[in-house]
Design an enzyme around this catalytic site. Structure first.
Site, PDB file in Angstrom:
ATOM      1  N   LYS A  13       0.821  -1.217   0.000  1.00 51.75           N
ATOM      2  CA  LYS A  13       0.000   0.000   0.000  1.00 51.75           C
ATOM      3  C   LYS A  13       0.857   1.271   0.000  1.00 51.75           C
ATOM      4  O   LYS A  13       0.661   2.166  -0.808  1.00 51.75           O
ATOM      5  CB  LYS A  13      -0.929   0.031   1.237  1.00 51.75           C
ATOM      6  N   ARG A  88     -10.079   0.625   8.643  1.00 46.28           N
ATOM      7  CA  ARG A  88      -9.638  -0.751   8.917  1.00 46.28           C
ATOM      8  C   ARG A  88     -10.726  -1.568   9.592  1.00 46.28           C
ATOM      9  O   ARG A  88     -10.521  -2.751   9.848  1.00 46.28           O
ATOM     10  CB  ARG A  88      -8.425  -0.705   9.839  1.00 46.28           C
ATOM     11  N   ARG A 127      11.009  -5.645   5.085  1.00 40.98           N
ATOM     12  CA  ARG A 127      10.844  -4.186   4.885  1.00 40.98           C
ATOM     13  C   ARG A 127      11.840  -3.408   5.745  1.00 40.98           C
ATOM     14  O   ARG A 127      12.105  -3.736   6.890  1.00 40.98           O
ATOM     15  CB  ARG A 127       9.424  -3.790   5.286  1.00 40.98           C
ATOM     16  N   ARG A 160      10.827  -1.675  11.280  1.00 39.25           N
ATOM     17  CA  ARG A 160       9.742  -1.293  12.182  1.00 39.25           C
ATOM     18  C   ARG A 160       9.618  -2.293  13.324  1.00 39.25           C
ATOM     19  O   ARG A 160       9.794  -3.488  13.124  1.00 39.25           O
ATOM     20  CB  ARG A 160       8.416  -1.244  11.407  1.00 39.25           C
ATOM     21  N   ARG A 171      -0.926  -9.542  12.652  1.00 36.68           N
ATOM     22  CA  ARG A 171      -1.555  -8.436  11.908  1.00 36.68           C
ATOM     23  C   ARG A 171      -2.352  -8.967  10.716  1.00 36.68           C
ATOM     24  O   ARG A 171      -3.399  -8.413  10.365  1.00 36.68           O
ATOM     25  CB  ARG A 171      -0.481  -7.437  11.448  1.00 36.68           C
TER      26      ARG A 171
HETATM   27  P1  ADP Z   1       2.063  -1.925   3.207  1.00 37.75           P
HETATM   28  O1  ADP Z   1       2.050  -0.410   3.241  1.00 37.75           O
HETATM   29  O2  ADP Z   1       0.884  -2.488   2.491  1.00 37.75           O
HETATM   30  O3  ADP Z   1       2.252  -2.549   4.556  1.00 37.75           O
HETATM   31  P2  ADP Z   1       4.660  -1.604   1.823  1.00 37.75           P
HETATM   32  O4  ADP Z   1       4.325  -0.751   0.666  1.00 37.75           O
HETATM   33  O5  ADP Z   1       5.392  -0.984   2.947  1.00 37.75           O
HETATM   34  O6  ADP Z   1       3.318  -2.365   2.355  1.00 37.75           O
HETATM   35  O7  ADP Z   1       5.470  -2.873   1.271  1.00 37.75           O
HETATM   36  C1  ADP Z   1       5.918  -3.903   2.137  1.00 37.75           C
HETATM   37  C2  ADP Z   1       7.304  -4.361   1.694  1.00 37.75           C
HETATM   38  O8  ADP Z   1       7.203  -5.073   0.453  1.00 37.75           O
HETATM   39  C3  ADP Z   1       8.294  -3.233   1.445  1.00 37.75           C
HETATM   40  O9  ADP Z   1       9.569  -3.636   1.894  1.00 37.75           O
HETATM   41  C4  ADP Z   1       8.278  -3.036  -0.076  1.00 37.75           C
HETATM   42  O10 ADP Z   1       9.535  -2.592  -0.554  1.00 37.75           O
HETATM   43  C5  ADP Z   1       7.952  -4.436  -0.580  1.00 37.75           C
HETATM   44  N1  ADP Z   1       7.069  -4.424  -1.759  1.00 37.75           N
HETATM   45  C6  ADP Z   1       6.017  -3.613  -2.006  1.00 37.75           C
HETATM   46  N2  ADP Z   1       5.407  -3.931  -3.172  1.00 37.75           N
HETATM   47  C7  ADP Z   1       6.099  -4.986  -3.684  1.00 37.75           C
HETATM   48  C8  ADP Z   1       5.951  -5.780  -4.893  1.00 37.75           C
HETATM   49  N3  ADP Z   1       4.974  -5.531  -5.782  1.00 37.75           N
HETATM   50  N4  ADP Z   1       6.835  -6.779  -5.090  1.00 37.75           N
HETATM   51  C9  ADP Z   1       7.816  -7.029  -4.181  1.00 37.75           C
HETATM   52  N5  ADP Z   1       8.003  -6.327  -3.041  1.00 37.75           N
HETATM   53  C10 ADP Z   1       7.154  -5.311  -2.777  1.00 37.75           C
HETATM   54  P1  ADP Z   2       0.522  -2.169   7.687  1.00 38.31           P
HETATM   55  O1  ADP Z   2      -0.508  -1.893   6.660  1.00 38.31           O
HETATM   56  O2  ADP Z   2       1.832  -2.576   7.120  1.00 38.31           O
HETATM   57  O3  ADP Z   2       0.016  -3.143   8.726  1.00 38.31           O
HETATM   58  P2  ADP Z   2       0.269   0.477   9.008  1.00 38.31           P
HETATM   59  O4  ADP Z   2       1.402   1.405   9.087  1.00 38.31           O
HETATM   60  O5  ADP Z   2      -0.902   0.852   8.182  1.00 38.31           O
HETATM   61  O6  ADP Z   2       0.879  -0.909   8.560  1.00 38.31           O
HETATM   62  O7  ADP Z   2      -0.273   0.177  10.479  1.00 38.31           O
HETATM   63  C1  ADP Z   2       0.579  -0.180  11.556  1.00 38.31           C
HETATM   64  C2  ADP Z   2      -0.244  -0.327  12.833  1.00 38.31           C
HETATM   65  O8  ADP Z   2      -0.838   0.940  13.173  1.00 38.31           O
HETATM   66  C3  ADP Z   2      -1.436  -1.294  12.750  1.00 38.31           C
HETATM   67  O9  ADP Z   2      -1.038  -2.644  13.006  1.00 38.31           O
HETATM   68  C4  ADP Z   2      -2.343  -0.741  13.863  1.00 38.31           C
HETATM   69  O10 ADP Z   2      -1.902  -1.114  15.152  1.00 38.31           O
HETATM   70  C5  ADP Z   2      -2.134   0.769  13.734  1.00 38.31           C
HETATM   71  N1  ADP Z   2      -3.133   1.392  12.826  1.00 38.31           N
HETATM   72  C6  ADP Z   2      -2.861   2.071  11.675  1.00 38.31           C
HETATM   73  N2  ADP Z   2      -3.997   2.501  11.097  1.00 38.31           N
HETATM   74  C7  ADP Z   2      -5.018   2.086  11.897  1.00 38.31           C
HETATM   75  C8  ADP Z   2      -6.438   2.185  11.840  1.00 38.31           C
HETATM   76  N3  ADP Z   2      -7.051   2.806  10.819  1.00 38.31           N
HETATM   77  N4  ADP Z   2      -7.161   1.626  12.847  1.00 38.31           N
HETATM   78  C9  ADP Z   2      -6.566   0.997  13.872  1.00 38.31           C
HETATM   79  N5  ADP Z   2      -5.243   0.852  13.982  1.00 38.31           N
HETATM   80  C10 ADP Z   2      -4.453   1.388  13.017  1.00 38.31           C
END
Ligand code: ADP
Ligand code: ADP
Length: 216
Positions: A13, A88, A127, A160, A171
């Site tokens: 994302k 979420r 990541r 992270r 998660r």
């Molecule tokens: P999210 O915000 O959904 O948690 P991220 O955008 O931070 O995910 O991506 C999670 C990890 O996967 C990062 O280390 C990123 O560089 C990698 N990543 C994202 N998209 C791709 C893809 N299409 N193919 C391979 N690795 C990816």
């Molecule tokens: P990812 O998509 O990779 O899980 P985010 O950075 O979006 O990571 O979220 C990290 C953490 O922040 C989540 O596991 C949750 O604890 C909290 N969080 C983020 N956005 C929300 C939301 N909209 N509602 C509840 N918790 C949230």
């Protein structure tokens, strides 16, 4: 355009958000980034959020909804926004719809990034992020030019706290239970744009770009 990007942890994302923001000139609003910023600055909100985040659980709706509704009222969103990590829960989605309706507007599209669980764990655990500018990398899939350093500012990359295998698994479970019902919620509103997120980063973006341009 007023957009939401939906998908499990590690789906890509944030990575796609960076390209969407550049191409479509919308403002990126990430609730995870807002919480991490608050933790870094040791605010009361950050303290409250941290224990939930470290356990891989969701921060309670009442804390999140207020922050997002306040953010939506800021004057920099005339050209639209991309919400990443929010909503979420169905409760958050209902609160978002109500806030937008009150502002006389609505969502245009919900981008749903679909990726299988084994890939998600590999992506999230690998990541690395820049603590200064927030850029995201991956130890295999998206390496920085110099190992362990941010391309933009040379800062040492970090992992992270919640990107351990155990917390990522938790998660993903939380996503399945509490967030995945939003797929049907937005499908029923005719807003869903399904994207195959298992492809390479550029190919995923190409699907998103085409999908959003069809709408325009
Ligand atoms: P999210 O915000 O959904 O948690 P991220 O955008 O931070 O995910 O991506 C999670 C990890 O996967 C990062 O280390 C990123 O560089 C990698 N990543 C994202 N998209 C791709 C893809 N299409 N193919 C391979 N690795 C990816
Ligand atoms: P990812 O998509 O990779 O899980 P985010 O950075 O979006 O990571 O979220 C990290 C953490 O922040 C989540 O596991 C949750 O604890 C909290 N969080 C983020 N956005 C929300 C939301 N909209 N509602 C509840 N918790 C949230």
């Amino acid at each position: 355009m007023r957009l939401v990007i939906l998908g499990p942890p590690g789906a890509g994302k944030g990575t796609q958000a960076a390209s969407i923001v550049d191409t479509f000139n919308v403002v990126h609003i990430s609730t995870g980034d807002i919480f991490r910023e608050n933790i870094k600055n040791a605010t009361e909100l950050g303290q409250k959020a941290k224990s939930y985040m470290d356990r891989g659980e969701l921060v309670p709706d009442e804390l999140v909804n207020e922050i997002v509704v306040d953010r939506l009222h800021k004057p920099d969103l005339d050209n639209g926004f991309l919400l990443d990590g929010f909503p979420r829960t169905v409760n958050q989605a209902v609160a978002l719809d109500a806030a937008l309706e009150q502002m006389g507007t609505k969502l245009d599209r919900v981008i749903n990034i679909v990726v299988a669980s084994d890939l998600l764990i590999d992506r999230a655990v690998g990541r690395r992020v820049c603590p200064k500018c927030g850029r995201t990398y991956h130890i295999v899939n998206q390496k920085p030019k110099v190992e362990g350093k941010c391309d933009a500012d040379g800062e040492t990359l970090i992992q992270r706290d919640d990107d351990t295998e155990e917390t990522v698994k938790k998660r993903i479970e939380v996503y399945e239970k509490q967030t995945s019902p939003l797929i049907d919620y937005y499908k029923a509103q005719g807003l869903l744009l399904d994207i195959d997120g298992s492809q390479a980063i550029d190919d995923v973006f190409e699907q998103i770009r085409r999908g959003l341009e069809e709408e325009a």
